[in-house]
Enzyme design. Structure first.
Site, PDB file in Angstrom:
ATOM      1  N   LYS A   1      -2.227   2.203  62.792  1.00 22.12           N
ATOM      2  CA  LYS A   1      -2.037   0.783  62.484  1.00 22.12           C
ATOM      3  C   LYS A   1      -1.260   0.127  63.617  1.00 22.12           C
ATOM      4  CE  LYS A   1      -1.137  -1.584  58.102  1.00 22.12           C
ATOM      5  NZ  LYS A   1      -0.286  -1.523  56.913  1.00 22.12           N
TER       6      LYS A   1
HETATM    7  C1  E4P Z   1      -1.174  -3.924  54.551  1.00 23.23           C
HETATM    8  O1  E4P Z   1      -1.618  -3.004  55.186  1.00 23.23           O
HETATM    9  C2  E4P Z   1       0.246  -4.151  54.294  1.00 23.23           C
HETATM   10  O2  E4P Z   1       0.881  -2.901  54.163  1.00 23.23           O
HETATM   11  C3  E4P Z   1       0.499  -4.895  53.015  1.00 23.23           C
HETATM   12  O3  E4P Z   1      -0.704  -5.246  52.362  1.00 23.23           O
HETATM   13  C4  E4P Z   1       1.494  -5.987  53.115  1.00 23.23           C
HETATM   14  O4  E4P Z   1       1.666  -6.573  51.836  1.00 23.23           O
HETATM   15  P1  E4P Z   1       2.908  -7.527  51.503  1.00 23.23           P
HETATM   16  O5  E4P Z   1       2.689  -8.825  52.212  1.00 23.23           O
HETATM   17  O6  E4P Z   1       2.850  -7.691  50.019  1.00 23.23           O
HETATM   18  O7  E4P Z   1       4.128  -6.809  51.989  1.00 23.23           O
END
Ligand code: E4P
Length: 217
Positions: free
Chosen positions: A83
């Site tokens: 990522k």
């Molecule tokens: C995606 O890969 C992220 O980990 C996640 O969806 C972020 O979500 P949030 O905005 O609720 O922290």
């Protein structure tokens, strides 16, 4: 639409995987903090539970260091998706890591133009954050629709991973648009099964059943 689970909570992942509700997992530094676990150790454990992609996020901000971290994370298991944040350096790292055959999830995407760049850099997944756009009074679901149109217009193979899903309505909306994947916390996935008419209907059936005086077993 595939379901990824947005957590580093191993017990929750295991429960959803057994039900066929975890096609993959996404983590981020905040979720690793919440788990209280070592990133390499918990990510390895998660990769042994689900067969699909498990996103593990780099924390370096300069391309060369991102690439080095990405290679280390990718070595954990064959189903790791590295990522990377949607920055210029992140795009450079994306190009290198995908050319080496690694899956890459480009994260923190908040505009259609950013998604276009990620596709051109060869990203396996693009993660537009719906909930965080809604938080500032913008429409996160509209962004998914725009990216779907753009990717389909040009035949980009990058998969749209609708992220930052906070509500059950988000799930239905992105499914209607044609997101390839959605990632949501375990509690949102569990809530998808809930409906007040289901609860009310079941209560009536059970009450009537008791009045029959019958037993099935
Ligand atoms: C995606 O890969 C992220 O980990 C996640 O969806 C972020 O979500 P949030 O905005 O609720 O922290």
């Amino acid at each position: 639409m595939q379901f990824f689970v947005d957590t580093a909570d191993v017990a929750a992942i295991r429960e959803l995987a057994e039900l066929g509700m975890a096609d993959g997992v996404t983590t981020n530094p905040s979720l690793i903090l919440k788990s209280g676990r070592d990133i390499l150790e918990v990510t390895r454990e998660i990769c042994g539970i689900v067969e699909g992609p498990v996103s593990a996020e780099v924390v370096a901000t300069e391309a060369a260091a991102m690439i080095a971290e990405g290679r280390k994370l990718a070595a954990i298991a064959p189903n790791i998706a590295v990522k990377l944040p949607l920055t210029w350096d992140g795009l450079k790292a994306c190009r290198v890591l995908t050319s080496e055959g690694h899956m890459v999830n480009v994260t923190l995407c908040f505009s259609a133009n950013q998604a276009l760049l990620a596709a051109k850099a060869g990203a396996t997944f693009i993660s537009p954050f719906i909930g965080r756009l809604d938080d500032i009074n913008l429409d996160g679901v509209d962004l998914i629709a725009d990216i779907r149109t753009i990717y389909d217009n040009y035949g980009f193979k990058t998969r749209i991973l609708a992220a930052s899903i906070r509500t059950v309505n988000h799930v239905a909306e992105v499914a209607k648009i044609g997101a390839d994947v959605m990632t949501a916390p375990p509690e949102v996935i569990r809530k998808l099964a809930q409906h007040p008419l289901t609860d009310a209907g079941l209560a009536t059936f059970l009450k009537d059943w008791a009045r029959t005086g019958q037993k099935i077993l």
